[in-house]
Scaffold this active site. Structure first.
Site, PDB file in Angstrom:
ATOM      1  N   GLY A  10       0.756  -1.142   0.018  1.00  0.00           N
ATOM      2  CA  GLY A  10      -0.237   0.009   0.021  1.00  0.00           C
ATOM      3  C   GLY A  10       0.961   1.096  -0.004  1.00  0.00           C
ATOM      4  O   GLY A  10       0.476   2.319   0.683  1.00  0.00           O
ATOM      5  N   GLY A  13      -0.506   4.796  -0.845  1.00  0.00           N
ATOM      6  CA  GLY A  13      -1.584   5.516  -0.286  1.00  0.00           C
ATOM      7  C   GLY A  13      -1.293   6.841   0.397  1.00  0.00           C
ATOM      8  O   GLY A  13      -0.004   7.093   0.333  1.00  0.00           O
ATOM      9  N   GLN A  14      -2.117   7.331   1.251  1.00  0.00           N
ATOM     10  CA  GLN A  14      -1.671   8.520   1.900  1.00  0.00           C
ATOM     11  C   GLN A  14      -0.696   8.122   2.925  1.00  0.00           C
ATOM     12  O   GLN A  14       0.387   8.993   2.919  1.00  0.00           O
ATOM     13  CB  GLN A  14      -3.146   9.012   2.731  1.00  0.00           C
ATOM     14  CG  GLN A  14      -2.657  10.237   3.372  1.00  0.00           C
ATOM     15  CD  GLN A  14      -3.660  10.807   4.485  1.00  0.00           C
ATOM     16  OE1 GLN A  14      -4.596   9.995   4.954  1.00  0.00           O
ATOM     17  NE2 GLN A  14      -3.561  11.806   4.983  1.00  0.00           N
ATOM     18  N   ASP A  36       2.048  -1.939  -4.458  1.00  0.00           N
ATOM     19  CA  ASP A  36       0.890  -1.208  -4.533  1.00  0.00           C
ATOM     20  C   ASP A  36       0.070  -1.967  -5.392  1.00  0.00           C
ATOM     21  O   ASP A  36       0.561  -2.470  -6.535  1.00  0.00           O
ATOM     22  CB  ASP A  36       0.797   0.144  -4.712  1.00  0.00           C
ATOM     23  CG  ASP A  36      -0.292   0.977  -4.233  1.00  0.00           C
ATOM     24  OD1 ASP A  36      -0.344   1.557  -2.951  1.00  0.00           O
ATOM     25  OD2 ASP A  36      -1.512   1.080  -4.919  1.00  0.00           O
ATOM     26  N   ILE A  37      -1.217  -2.001  -5.241  1.00  0.00           N
ATOM     27  CA  ILE A  37      -2.262  -2.438  -6.268  1.00  0.00           C
ATOM     28  C   ILE A  37      -2.215  -1.744  -7.453  1.00  0.00           C
ATOM     29  O   ILE A  37      -2.322  -2.036  -8.727  1.00  0.00           O
ATOM     30  CB  ILE A  37      -3.739  -2.641  -5.697  1.00  0.00           C
ATOM     31  CG1 ILE A  37      -4.525  -3.548  -6.730  1.00  0.00           C
ATOM     32  CG2 ILE A  37      -4.319  -1.299  -5.683  1.00  0.00           C
ATOM     33  CD1 ILE A  37      -5.815  -4.068  -5.933  1.00  0.00           C
ATOM     34  N   ASP A  52      -1.457  -7.254  -5.439  1.00  0.00           N
ATOM     35  CA  ASP A  52      -2.886  -7.031  -4.843  1.00  0.00           C
ATOM     36  C   ASP A  52      -2.755  -8.033  -3.481  1.00  0.00           C
ATOM     37  O   ASP A  52      -2.293  -9.191  -3.892  1.00  0.00           O
ATOM     38  CB  ASP A  52      -3.890  -7.479  -5.802  1.00  0.00           C
ATOM     39  CG  ASP A  52      -5.254  -7.622  -5.026  1.00  0.00           C
ATOM     40  OD1 ASP A  52      -5.422  -7.535  -3.660  1.00  0.00           O
ATOM     41  OD2 ASP A  52      -6.286  -7.836  -5.868  1.00  0.00           O
ATOM     42  N   TYR A 142     -15.356  -1.335   8.122  1.00  0.00           N
ATOM     43  CA  TYR A 142     -13.912  -0.935   8.431  1.00  0.00           C
ATOM     44  C   TYR A 142     -13.301  -1.398   9.694  1.00  0.00           C
ATOM     45  O   TYR A 142     -12.489  -1.719  10.119  1.00  0.00           O
ATOM     46  CB  TYR A 142     -13.573   0.582   7.819  1.00  0.00           C
ATOM     47  CG  TYR A 142     -12.103   0.925   8.111  1.00  0.00           C
ATOM     48  CD1 TYR A 142     -10.991   0.373   7.590  1.00  0.00           C
ATOM     49  CD2 TYR A 142     -12.188   2.142   8.868  1.00  0.00           C
ATOM     50  CE1 TYR A 142      -9.903   0.948   7.870  1.00  0.00           C
ATOM     51  CE2 TYR A 142     -10.892   2.912   9.273  1.00  0.00           C
ATOM     52  CZ  TYR A 142      -9.778   2.191   8.518  1.00  0.00           C
ATOM     53  OH  TYR A 142      -8.584   2.931   9.046  1.00  0.00           O
ATOM     54  N   LYS A 146     -10.947  -3.923  11.419  1.00  0.00           N
ATOM     55  CA  LYS A 146      -9.671  -3.344  12.120  1.00  0.00           C
ATOM     56  C   LYS A 146      -9.722  -4.031  13.816  1.00  0.00           C
ATOM     57  O   LYS A 146      -8.528  -4.453  14.091  1.00  0.00           O
ATOM     58  CB  LYS A 146      -9.885  -1.908  12.467  1.00  0.00           C
ATOM     59  CG  LYS A 146      -9.415  -1.118  11.072  1.00  0.00           C
ATOM     60  CD  LYS A 146      -7.796  -1.418  10.830  1.00  0.00           C
ATOM     61  CE  LYS A 146      -7.325  -0.754   9.273  1.00  0.00           C
ATOM     62  NZ  LYS A 146      -5.938  -1.159   9.120  1.00  0.00           N
ATOM     63  N   ILE A 172      -5.188  11.095   9.650  1.00  0.00           N
ATOM     64  CA  ILE A 172      -4.097  11.607   9.307  1.00  0.00           C
ATOM     65  C   ILE A 172      -3.880  13.025   8.407  1.00  0.00           C
ATOM     66  O   ILE A 172      -4.639  12.886   7.319  1.00  0.00           O
ATOM     67  CB  ILE A 172      -3.171  10.497   9.001  1.00  0.00           C
ATOM     68  CG1 ILE A 172      -3.258   9.218   9.668  1.00  0.00           C
ATOM     69  CG2 ILE A 172      -1.880  10.949   8.597  1.00  0.00           C
ATOM     70  CD1 ILE A 172      -2.698   9.419  11.091  1.00  0.00           C
TER      71      ILE A 172
END
Ligand code: SER
Length: 325
Positions: A10, A13-14, A36-37, A52, A142, A146, A172
């Protein structure tokens, strides 16, 4: 120089974007494998592998090819995207984590980082100064993934000795990268509108207070937790961390100190309900005493840094790339 080889899943991502850069500074460019995907849009620094995380075979190939010793597994569907497609959120978040834990068990990976989130809390959790050990009754898919991830991480540590560590990240905020599909994303979007001289339409109501953190603190927390001696950790998987908490009108007022014409109107959508199921402020005394966590940025210093850096970026081509990652 450390012999560790770190795989970031990932990485586009951010958090992955900024964390990968920090990891390259610690371990060296050649020892950080980004995956990353999505294929990166710009030029790639160091190694990149398309992955993935649901594809266990491909994950194994990458781990073997580079002799990976640590994994930072950040790939996930977040709260808002997860509510649009809960079945996919379960698949990506849980199968992905299971694949990472299994590869760690089978290949003696030294350490795994996998974030948890404030989304593990629910409507019955104490909303203020939420303790480390408390009621976890998440109301989003989600959050459910988690919470299950926290339990699974603890299980793999207890049963197989896989050293998996995590933080309950709050929202974040970053200038280097954009979030995607979360409920706290408004707190980044608001800056992009403000520096563009545009009004901001907020999908949360005034008064919706949520815990947040500036990216430099989030990255430092992650590296510090991963460096901490294992015997100091009373928790493995899910440290509460505090930096700041604010409602939309409070961040708007802070931005207005620097951009006086800035305006916000409020048009709550389905994300309001998600935010209301979460908490307002969080007690992170366990992280502080276990591994010396201390935040640096509050609302005011984060706002100044965000505006300064976004204004610098705005003048470069990289700004458009940041916005449309
Ligand atoms: N930032 C995440 C979200 O809003 C919370 O962990 O979904």
């Amino acid at each position: 120089m450390s012999k560790d080889v770190v795989l970031v899943i990932g990485a586009g991502g951010q958090i992955g974007t900024v964390l990968s850069e920090a990891l390259r500074a610690v371990y060296g460019v050649a020892n950080v494998i980004c995956s990353d995907i999505n294929q990166p849009r710009g030029s790639v620094i160091g190694y990149f592998e398309k992955l993935d995380v649901v594809d266990a075979k491909r994950l194994k190939e990458i781990v073997q090819k580079y002799k990976v010793t640590q994994i930072y597994h950040l790939a996930a569907l977040l709260s808002a995207t997860g509510e649009k497609n809960p079945q996919l959120a379960w698949k990506v978040n849980m199968e992905g984590l299971m694949n990472v834990l299994e590869i760690a068990r089978q290949h003696n990976i030294k350490k795994i980082f996998h974030p948890s989130s404030i989304a593990v809390f629910g409507g019955h959790t104490p909303k203020k100064n939420t303790p480390q050990s408390t009621i976890l009754e998440p109301e989003t898919m989600y959050g459910i993934t988690k919470k299950a991830g926290e339990d699974l991480g603890n299980y793999y540590f207890a049963k197989y000795g896989v050293d998996v560590r995590g933080i309950r990240y709050p929202g974040i905020i970053s200038y280097q990268s954009l979030p995607g599909g979360g409920t706290t994303d408004y707190a980044v979007d608001i800056f992009h509108k403000a520096i563009a001289g545009e009004a901001f339409e907020c999908f949360l109501k005034e008064g919706t207070q949520l815990p947040m953190m500036y990216m430099p603190d989030a990255v430092r927390a992650t590296l510090e937790l991963m460096e901490a001696p294992v015997e100091k950790l009373s928790q493995h998987y899910a440290y509460n961390l505090h930096a700041m908490s604010f409602a939309p009108e409070e961040i708007a007022a802070e931005i207005k100190k620097h951009i006086p014409d800035f305006t916000v109107n409020y048009k709550p959508d389905f994300r309001q309900q998600i935010a209301e199921s979460w908490i307002e402020t969080i007690d992170d005394s366990v992280a502080r005493s276990d591994w010396g966590w201390k935040h640096e940025y509050d609302l005011s210093s984060m706002t100044i840094d965000m505006i300064t850096n976004l204004r610098k970026l705005q003048k470069t081509k990289a700004y458009d790339e940041t916005k449309f990652l």
